[in-house]
Structure formats: structure tokens, C-alpha cells
Design a protein around this motif. Structure first.
Motif, PDB file in Angstrom:
ATOM      1  N   UNK A 286     -25.675  42.714   2.565  1.00 16.40           N
ATOM      2  CA  UNK A 286     -26.202  43.814   3.382  1.00 16.40           C
ATOM      3  C   UNK A 286     -27.113  44.717   2.558  1.00 16.40           C
ATOM      4  N   UNK A 287     -27.833  45.585   3.252  1.00 19.33           N
ATOM      5  CA  UNK A 287     -28.680  46.558   2.569  1.00 19.33           C
ATOM      6  C   UNK A 287     -27.833  47.523   1.736  1.00 19.33           C
ATOM      7  N   UNK A 288     -26.682  47.920   2.266  1.00 16.28           N
ATOM      8  CA  UNK A 288     -25.842  48.861   1.513  1.00 16.28           C
ATOM      9  C   UNK A 288     -25.291  48.196   0.245  1.00 16.28           C
ATOM     10  N   UNK A 289     -25.002  46.893   0.316  1.00 21.51           N
ATOM     11  CA  UNK A 289     -24.540  46.176  -0.879  1.00 21.51           C
ATOM     12  C   UNK A 289     -25.668  46.076  -1.913  1.00 21.51           C
ATOM     13  N   UNK A 290     -26.906  45.905  -1.442  1.00 20.60           N
ATOM     14  CA  UNK A 290     -28.065  45.897  -2.349  1.00 20.60           C
ATOM     15  C   UNK A 290     -28.195  47.243  -3.052  1.00 20.60           C
ATOM     16  N   UNK A 291     -28.074  48.314  -2.289  1.00 19.28           N
ATOM     17  CA  UNK A 291     -28.174  49.659  -2.856  1.00 19.28           C
ATOM     18  C   UNK A 291     -27.068  49.894  -3.883  1.00 19.28           C
TER      19      UNK A 291
END
Length: 176
Positions: A65-70
């Protein structure tokens, strides 16, 4: 989780090595024909363990997910930049024509091509380190590369990405 189907293939030409790989939902184990059933059982178990470990190492949780990337960017920033490179947002985007990822230092945003979802974790980490470095140094000059080379697998990841791009015919440069 169900045990995967295992197919053992014995070969008279294979004398010492044992190999395993996935073919769809089946684990294929290649062994020398001379091995006993007990040795076969040992090697099937061992090769399943090695295959699972190898697959787990390659998968990055950041790809979910995008939050995991962040979150991964925060970890990489702490490890390689003393926490100085925190983006405002990081997100997966549809495949870009000429880049693996991009960074806009002014608004501290990073975009990562969906093409990188299946690369090994250390390759994705390199791309994220590269983009994080742009939060400190916008261009690709010596100062920038000095920061990026803090990541120990930089040269290896660049080679991986160049090979991937060439094999797929994408023409994506690893420098931009």
C-alpha cells in the motif's frame, strides 16, 4: 495455509545437485535418481524451506500500500539520512514511460511506478533511497550520488533495473 503440491522429478543425469522452483501452485523438486526415499523426503522438506525463505526475502511489505511505502521511506531515511528525508506522501502510480519513480522536492512527494511492485525488496529500497536523496539534493550531481551510495546495494540495484528495462524493452534509465 494449505501445503503446496510437490512434484519430485528424478534424473539419472543429475548426480549431486538438488533444485526447487515453483510452477504455478506446484513446487517442483529436481533430485538425483540415486537418492533413497528418506533422502528424498529430507530434500523435499529442505528445498521447500529454502524456497519459502527466498520468496519471503524478496517480497517487500512496502508493496502492499501507499502507507506501507511511506513507512518504509521513514525507515530508510532513519538508516541512511539520519531521518532528514521524510516525504509528505509516497504513492504507487501507473507505470511511467521513462522512469522508475519521481520526486517533487518542493511539495515533498514521491511517486513509484507499479512496475516495481514485483522487484526484490532491496531493489525497491534502492529506488526509494534514490528518491529520498532528492529531498536533500534535487539534481544528479556528485553530492546526490554520494548520498545514494550510502545504500550498500546501489550498484547491484542499478544493474538489476537496467537489465529489467532492457529485457522488457522499456528504455527506462536508472539515472533520472
Amino acid at each position: 495455509m494449505a501445503e503446496p503440491r510437490v512434484e519430485v522429478r528424478r534424473s539419472k543425469r543429475r548426480t549431486r545437485t538438488v533444485t526447487a522452483y515453483r510452477e504455478g501452485d506446484t513446487v517442483i523438486v529436481l533430485i538425483p535418481a540415486r537418492l533413497s526415499k528418506k533422502e528424498e523426503a529430507h530434500w523435499v522438506q529442505e528445498m521447500q524451506r529454502r524456497l519459502l525463505r527466498s520468496e519471503t526475502k524478496r517480497r517487500s511489505p512496502a508493496r502492499t500500500s501507499d502507507s506501507a511505502l511511506l513507512e518504509r521511506c521513514g525507515e530508510l531515511s532513519a538508516n541512511y539520512f539520519g531521518g532528514q528525508c521524510l516525504p509528505r506522501s509516497v504513492r504507487w502510480v501507473p507505470p511511467m514511460r521513462t522512469r522508475w519513480a519521481s520526486c517533487t522536492p518542493v511539495d515533498r512527494t514521491i511517486r513509484v511506478s507499479e512496475r516495481l511492485r514485483e522487484v526484490p525488496a532491496w531493489v525497491l529500497d534502492y529506488v526509494l533511497v534514490h528518491e529520498l536523496a532528492h529531498l536533500l539534493v534535487p539534481g544528479h550531481g556528485p553530492d546526490f550520488w554520494e548520498l545514494v551510495h550510502a545504500y550498500p546495494r546501489t550498484e547491484r540495484a542499478v544493474g538489476y533495473l537496467e537489465g529489467l528495462s532492457a529485457a522488457a524493452g522499456w528504455g527506462i534509465s536508472t539515472v533520472e
